[in-house]
Write an enzyme that holds these catalytic residues in place. Structure first.
Site, PDB file in Angstrom:
ATOM      1  N   GLU A 146      -9.018  20.864  16.764  1.00  0.00           N
ATOM      2  CA  GLU A 146      -9.736  22.033  16.241  1.00  0.00           C
ATOM      3  C   GLU A 146     -10.058  23.057  17.342  1.00  0.00           C
ATOM      4  O   GLU A 146     -11.198  23.446  17.555  1.00  0.00           O
ATOM      5  CB  GLU A 146     -11.015  21.599  15.528  1.00  0.00           C
ATOM      6  CG  GLU A 146     -10.739  20.800  14.270  1.00  0.00           C
ATOM      7  CD  GLU A 146     -11.987  20.391  13.511  1.00  0.00           C
ATOM      8  OE1 GLU A 146     -13.088  20.431  14.095  1.00  0.00           O
ATOM      9  OE2 GLU A 146     -11.863  20.018  12.325  1.00  0.00           O
ATOM     10  N   GLU A 303      -6.852  16.735   8.249  1.00  0.00           N
ATOM     11  CA  GLU A 303      -8.124  16.177   7.795  1.00  0.00           C
ATOM     12  C   GLU A 303      -8.384  16.706   6.391  1.00  0.00           C
ATOM     13  O   GLU A 303      -8.447  17.921   6.189  1.00  0.00           O
ATOM     14  CB  GLU A 303      -9.284  16.567   8.718  1.00  0.00           C
ATOM     15  CG  GLU A 303      -9.185  15.990  10.113  1.00  0.00           C
ATOM     16  CD  GLU A 303     -10.404  16.322  10.968  1.00  0.00           C
ATOM     17  OE1 GLU A 303     -11.446  16.727  10.408  1.00  0.00           O
ATOM     18  OE2 GLU A 303     -10.306  16.177  12.202  1.00  0.00           O
TER      19      GLU A 303
END
Length: 672
Positions: A146, A303
């Site tokens: 991320e 995710e």
């Protein structure tokens, strides 16, 4: 390894006693899992002391997955350097805008530009990739985790930023001219005076300076990704390489970030509590279309929502029946070829222990696990969808430049760059038309409708493409706050919308920043007025921003219904070349956008679905041979919906997905 669509979980074996591993793998296999992601935050377990490596535990779990025929996608563990590293090399710790080293009790607390950090990262990545390059179970790597634009203010970043500025402008005279540094005596006499925008009052600083720093921060992250990707590929040329992104506070330029990577990956956490306010757009279809458009190809979900989120904020409500399966299939419908749920089991320690997984802390499989099994079965059933393409005739243009600039200088209360993008995306999605969200610099020749909202920072290439598209027969939509700034983030000394005035056939004589106020909007165009659904909203209104428009070649479609500018044009239509151009000078209610989208589709000759119930989403994927198409009908609501489509009635439960396989004969030209 798995062919077709991939379905799996994120697994953290280092968090669990080895006695759980075999049963976890067995249960995953029984559920239908065909891929796992691992080692995302495991640096301290892989290198417990500098130069001392411990890969035995990872070998063990990879062997178990290999035996089960489950693919392994590893992560470079560089998001969380171990404590010994920070103790020995404190210079790698990020520095905030107040020039303080940030606390290291959280993840992602390292400077991506630090040469020491780069060296240590190279060593652990090299060890990992060399170890598994011949392991057929390990198919690729996720870089870090991320990644945000590298907003670090350490001495290394200060020097790199200064060199970035020197490379861009060459002389201080050019820099001063570009920035308008004659304001507030901001002129530089030497490049040694150039520093990052320090301090807490960022919006008091020169916007040209702060925008360039945002660009530099993005470029730093892009360079970091290229460093890791190049290293991995140099050792294992067959490995797939990606990184996982999300719509974070400091987003890098996604188009440059993924340029050298094999595919885009996204962390997808749709709404758990659906809003009661009909004006709130909650569907993640926007996010998914944005991800697909980055490389204009299919993507992965690294995710995926599994249950209640929580940790650093109060826990959300849990996933409703159908959400685990429905939201995953929504991602597939929009171009995901792999969906990995976060996570297999809820953590029992650490900050994310209440960011729940498929299985709860009790380790007893329950309702969500059974739904996940059903999802895996459906994924297996439709595995031939993998590789099929999403193709649309509506484009929505995006650029991080506008987002950066509007964050630095907010224009009015409640007005955000993504807000206008989502309203236009929602308008066409609500009538069953798919939307490609693409870079504003992309080729537009294959699109019939091009929505270009909030072109705040002007770009001559973008403007030229829009003029060309309209001349050649496309429909172009422009909105308020377009043509405001030049490339250096300075206001243009012309009537708005400056570069786009001829295209839109209007001038902005004045504007009003009205924030959260709602003003009546009078739709004076008969066709648009007739399509406005007053059951969804009693009357049209506008909010946030009002451009007062003077038509040159355009005609008014809607006017303001109150205030001193009552009767002044708010929305206009112009013929340009063979095409049509719409200018939306305000921010309207959802129903106004949806009904206007119908008018635009009619005028453009695109068939849409009238009367589609709110929350029903229609998407299409096309086989690469042009002979097969899949229609996805998703009920993104908490209640059962009845719809009439393709000549028959259909009932879809809450978060239900119907997939219709259709034989077609599509030409090669259309497929390309």
């Amino acid at each position: 390894m798995a062919d077709g669509l991939k379905i799996g979980v994120d697994y953290y074996p280092e968090h669990w006693d080895k006695s759980l591993w075999k049963n976890d793998v067995k249960l995953m296999k029984e559920a239908g899992v065909n891929i796992v992601r691992m080692a995302e935050f495991a640096w301290s377990r892989l290198e417990p002391a500098e130069g001392e490596y411990s890969f035995g535990w990872l070998d063990e779990i990879i062997y178990l997955f290999a035996e089960a025929g489950i693919e392994v996608f590893l992560c470079t563990p560089t998001s969380t350097p171990p404590q010994w590293l920070f103790a020995k090399y404190p210079e790698i710790i990020q520095v905030d805008k107040n020039q303080n080293r940030i606390p290291i009790g959280i993840r992602g607390h390292r400077c991506l530009n630090s040469p020491v950090y780069r060296r240590l990262s190279e060593e652990i990545i090299t060890k990992m990739v060399e170890r598994y390059k011949d392991n057929k179970c390990v198919t690729g790597y996720q870089i870090d985790n991320e990644l945000e634009a590298n907003h670090c203010f350490c001495p290394v970043c200060e020097e790199k930023f200064r060199n970035w500025i020197i490379g861009k402008y060459g002389t201080t005279d050019e820099l001063n001219k570009a920035y308008g540094n004659n304001v507030w005596s901001g002129e530089f006499s030497s490049f040694s005076q150039v520093k990052p925008p320090y301090g807490g009052h960022q919006q008091w600083l020169n916007p040209s300076h702060t925008l360039d720093y945002s660009r530099f921060a993005s470029d730093s992250t892009i360079d970091y990704v290229k460093f890791q990707c190049g290293l991995i590929k140099s050792i294992d040329s067959h490995a797939l390489v990606t990184t996982n992104c999300w719509l974070c506070e400091n987003m890098p330029d996604f188009y440059k970030l993924f340029e050298k990577l094999d595919f885009v990956s996204y962390d997808n956490y749709p709404a758990l509590k659906l809003p009661e306010d009909k004006e709130t757009i909650y569907s993640h279809s926007f996010h998914l279309d944005l991800m697909r458009g980055i490389k204009k190809k299919n993507f992965w979900i690294m995710e995926q929502l599994s249950r209640a989120t929580g940790g650093w904020m109060p826990m959300s409500q849990t996933t409703r029946p159908g959400m685990v399966k429905g939201y995953a299939m929504q991602a597939v419908a929009h171009g995901a070829d792999a969906v990995l749920h976060f996570r297999w089991r809820s953590a029992v320690s650490g900050a994310e222990m209440f960011w729940h997984g498929i299985i709860d802390h009790s380790n007893v499989p329950g309702r969500r696990f059974e739904e996940f099994k059903q999802l895996c079965a459906d994924i297996a059933k439709y595995s031939n969808i993998a590789g099929s393409q999403v193709k649309n005739r509506v484009a929505l243009l995006y650029s991080s430049e506008h987002e950066y600039a509007l964050k630095l200088q907010p224009q009015t209360e409640g007005m955000h760059y993504f807000g206008q993008l989502k309203l236009l995306h929602d308008a066409f999605a609500s009538i069953g038309l798919g939307v490609d969200i693409i870079s504003e610099k992309e080729d537009l020749s294959k699109y019939k409708i091009i929505a270009a909202p909030t072109l705040f920072i002007t770009n001559n290439e973008v403007a030229g493409n829009l003029y060309k598209a309209a001349r050649n027969g496309a429909t172009v939509i422009i909105t308020n706050r377009s043509g405001v700034k030049d490339e250096y983030n300075k206001c243009i000394m012309q009537q708005l919308p400056t570069l786009y005035s001829e295209l839109a056939g209007v001038y902005v004589t004045e504007y009003d920043s009205i924030g959260s106020r709602k003003l009546k909007l009078d739709i004076i165009n008969e066709e648009w007025h007739g399509k406005y659904n007053r059951q969804d909203n009693p009357y049209p209104y506008c909010t946030q921003w009002c451009d007062l428009l003077e038509c040159t070649s355009a005609v008014s479609l809607a006017t303001y219904g109150e205030d001193f500018y009552k009767g002044t044009a708010a929305v206009t239509h112009n013929y340009y070349g063979e095409g049509n151009v719409y200018y939306i000078g305000t921010v309207m209610d959802r129903q106004s956008y949806i009904s206007l989208a119908k008018v635009i589709a009619d005028k453009t000759g695109i068939q849409y679905i009238d009367g589609l119930p709110s929350g029903i989403e229609i998407t299409y994927r096309y086989g690469t041979d042009g002979r097969k198409m899949w229609k996805f009908i998703f009920n993104n609501t908490t209640s059962k919906k009845e719809i009439f489509i393709d000549g028959k009635n259909m009932e879809i439960g809450a978060f239900g997905m119907e997939i219709v396989e259709i034989e077609i004969n599509m030409s090669k030209e259309v497929m390309e």
